[in-house]
Each structure stands twice: as structure tokens, then as C-alpha cells.
Design a protein around this motif. Structure first.
Motif, mmCIF file in Angstrom:
data_model
loop_
_atom_site.group_PDB
_atom_site.id
_atom_site.type_symbol
_atom_site.label_atom_id
_atom_site.label_comp_id
_atom_site.label_asym_id
_atom_site.label_seq_id
_atom_site.Cartn_x
_atom_site.Cartn_y
_atom_site.Cartn_z
ATOM 1 N N GLU A 69 0.870 -1.179 0.000
ATOM 2 C CA GLU A 69 0.000 0.000 0.000
ATOM 3 C C GLU A 69 0.907 1.228 0.000
ATOM 4 O O GLU A 69 1.757 1.364 0.881
ATOM 5 N N THR A 71 1.276 5.399 0.024
ATOM 6 C CA THR A 71 0.582 6.623 0.404
ATOM 7 C C THR A 71 1.600 7.756 0.459
ATOM 8 O O THR A 71 2.653 7.614 1.072
ATOM 9 N N GLU A 73 2.565 11.288 1.952
ATOM 10 C CA GLU A 73 2.260 12.181 3.053
ATOM 11 C C GLU A 73 2.849 13.552 2.722
ATOM 12 O O GLU A 73 4.056 13.689 2.551
ATOM 13 N N LYS A 91 -6.108 13.951 -5.164
ATOM 14 C CA LYS A 91 -6.518 14.571 -3.894
ATOM 15 C C LYS A 91 -6.554 16.079 -4.048
ATOM 16 O O LYS A 91 -5.713 16.658 -4.723
ATOM 17 N N TYR A 101 -2.786 13.036 3.528
ATOM 18 C CA TYR A 101 -2.331 11.794 2.906
ATOM 19 C C TYR A 101 -3.029 11.588 1.568
ATOM 20 O O TYR A 101 -4.198 11.938 1.409
ATOM 21 N N VAL A 102 -2.289 11.001 0.626
ATOM 22 C CA VAL A 102 -2.836 10.685 -0.690
ATOM 23 C C VAL A 102 -2.630 9.202 -0.952
ATOM 24 O O VAL A 102 -1.487 8.745 -1.115
ATOM 25 N N SER A 103 -3.713 8.427 -0.961
ATOM 26 C CA SER A 103 -3.634 7.006 -1.319
ATOM 27 C C SER A 103 -3.318 6.926 -2.807
ATOM 28 O O SER A 103 -4.045 7.487 -3.629
ATOM 29 N N ALA A 104 -2.271 6.203 -3.156
ATOM 30 C CA ALA A 104 -1.733 6.333 -4.512
ATOM 31 C C ALA A 104 -1.830 5.094 -5.392
ATOM 32 O O ALA A 104 -1.676 5.201 -6.607
ATOM 33 N N ASN A 105 -2.072 3.923 -4.847
ATOM 34 C CA ASN A 105 -1.967 2.682 -5.629
ATOM 35 C C ASN A 105 -2.743 2.696 -6.942
ATOM 36 O O ASN A 105 -2.241 2.243 -7.961
ATOM 37 N N LYS A 151 -4.428 1.692 10.792
ATOM 38 C CA LYS A 151 -4.671 3.031 10.235
ATOM 39 C C LYS A 151 -3.822 4.077 10.948
ATOM 40 O O LYS A 151 -3.615 4.009 12.156
#
Length: 153
Positions: A69, A71, A73, A91, A101-105, A151
Motif C-alpha cells: 500500500e 501513500t 504524506e 486529492k 495523505y494521498v492514497s496512490a496505488n 490506520k
């Protein structure tokens, strides 16, 4: 969790203006602007002219990160940040004083070149009671975790 320093090798400029310049983060774009009496930012920002800024970086990710995962920051972007990964909006963050935070997957290409692009909008003045700076003014990290993790925060 692996926390990777993602601060070197960025390019920046005023939004759609001028030549790209290499920069390492953190970076305060505002201190490179002209100062003059009567600008909308006034005494609160030291009479600096204020604009919108863009930052870009190209990077490679190993193929074995596909099962992790990822992410980003951002510890601080002033302000109205927009983060694009490989051309897709990942985002928006209007507030400029805290991390996000930016979830990037879903946007990344593993084993090949990727691009991250950030807009920091600071032209709408006045917007602060004190000197805030502008741009990506705090570090950026790439957080790499297993798919199952506790988390953050």
C-alpha cells in the motif's frame, strides 16, 4: 512501514509561467517573489506579490511494491493543494496548515516511470493573518506498508 524521503528532484515554477527550476523540498515559493507596497497580501505577508505555483517530479517504483500500500504524506502545502498522479486528480486539500495523505496505488505504474504533479494556489489574497509562505513548504514522504495495516493517526 517504510517511510521514504520524497523531497529531492522536484521541479517548480509559477503556474504555467516561465522555466521549470529544480528544487528540493521543503520549499517556500513566496520568498522568491517581488515585494511592493499596495499588493493585496499587504503587511500580513510582508508585501510579497502572490501567485499560484506548480511542482512536478518523475520517479520509478520497483515492481515488488505492487503488493504494498503506497501513500504520499504531504506535511504542508500552502494552500488549496491539488495532487495529480500520472495525470489523474488524486486529492484536493484546501487547508494549508496541516499534513494530509494521498492514497496512490490506483494511480501508479509499478516497474516503470511515474509522475506526480502538485498545484499550490496562493493568488487569492488576502488569505492569512501572518506570513504563511507558499508552495510545498514542508517535507513529502512516501509511506510503504503491507496491504493490511493499522490506520494512521
Amino acid at each position: 512501514m517504510i517511510k521514504l524521503d520524497f523531497n529531492n528532484g522536484w521541479m517548480w515554477r509559477r503556474l504555467h509561467q516561465g522555466e521549470w527550476q529544480e528544487v528540493d523540498l521543503p520549499h517556500d515559493a513566496l520568498i522568491f517573489e517581488n515585494r511592493k507596497e499596495g499588493v493585496a497580501s499587504g503587511v500580513n505577508l510582508g508585501w510579497y506579490e502572490c501567485y499560484d505555483y506548480e511542482y512536478a517530479k518523475t520517479f520509478l517504483l520497483p515492481e515488488d511494491y505492487k503488493n504494498k500500500e503506497l501513500t504520499f504524506e504531504f506535511e504542508g502545502v500552502y494552500r488549496n493543494a491539488e495532487v495529480y498522479i500520472n495525470g489523474q486528480l488524486a486529492k484536493k486539500r484546501p487547508y494549508g496548515y496541516t499534513n494530509f495523505y494521498v492514497s496512490a496505488n490506483e494511480y501508479l505504474h509499478f516497474g516503470e516511470e511515474n509522475n506526480i504533479y502538485v498545484i499550490a494556489r496562493n493568488a487569492d489574497q488576502p488569505n492569512s493573518r501572518w506570513y504563511s509562505g507558499a508552495g510545498i513548504y514542508r517535507p513529502v514522504n512516501l509511506l510503504v506498508t503491507d496491504k493490511r495495516y493499522i490506520k494512521r493517526n
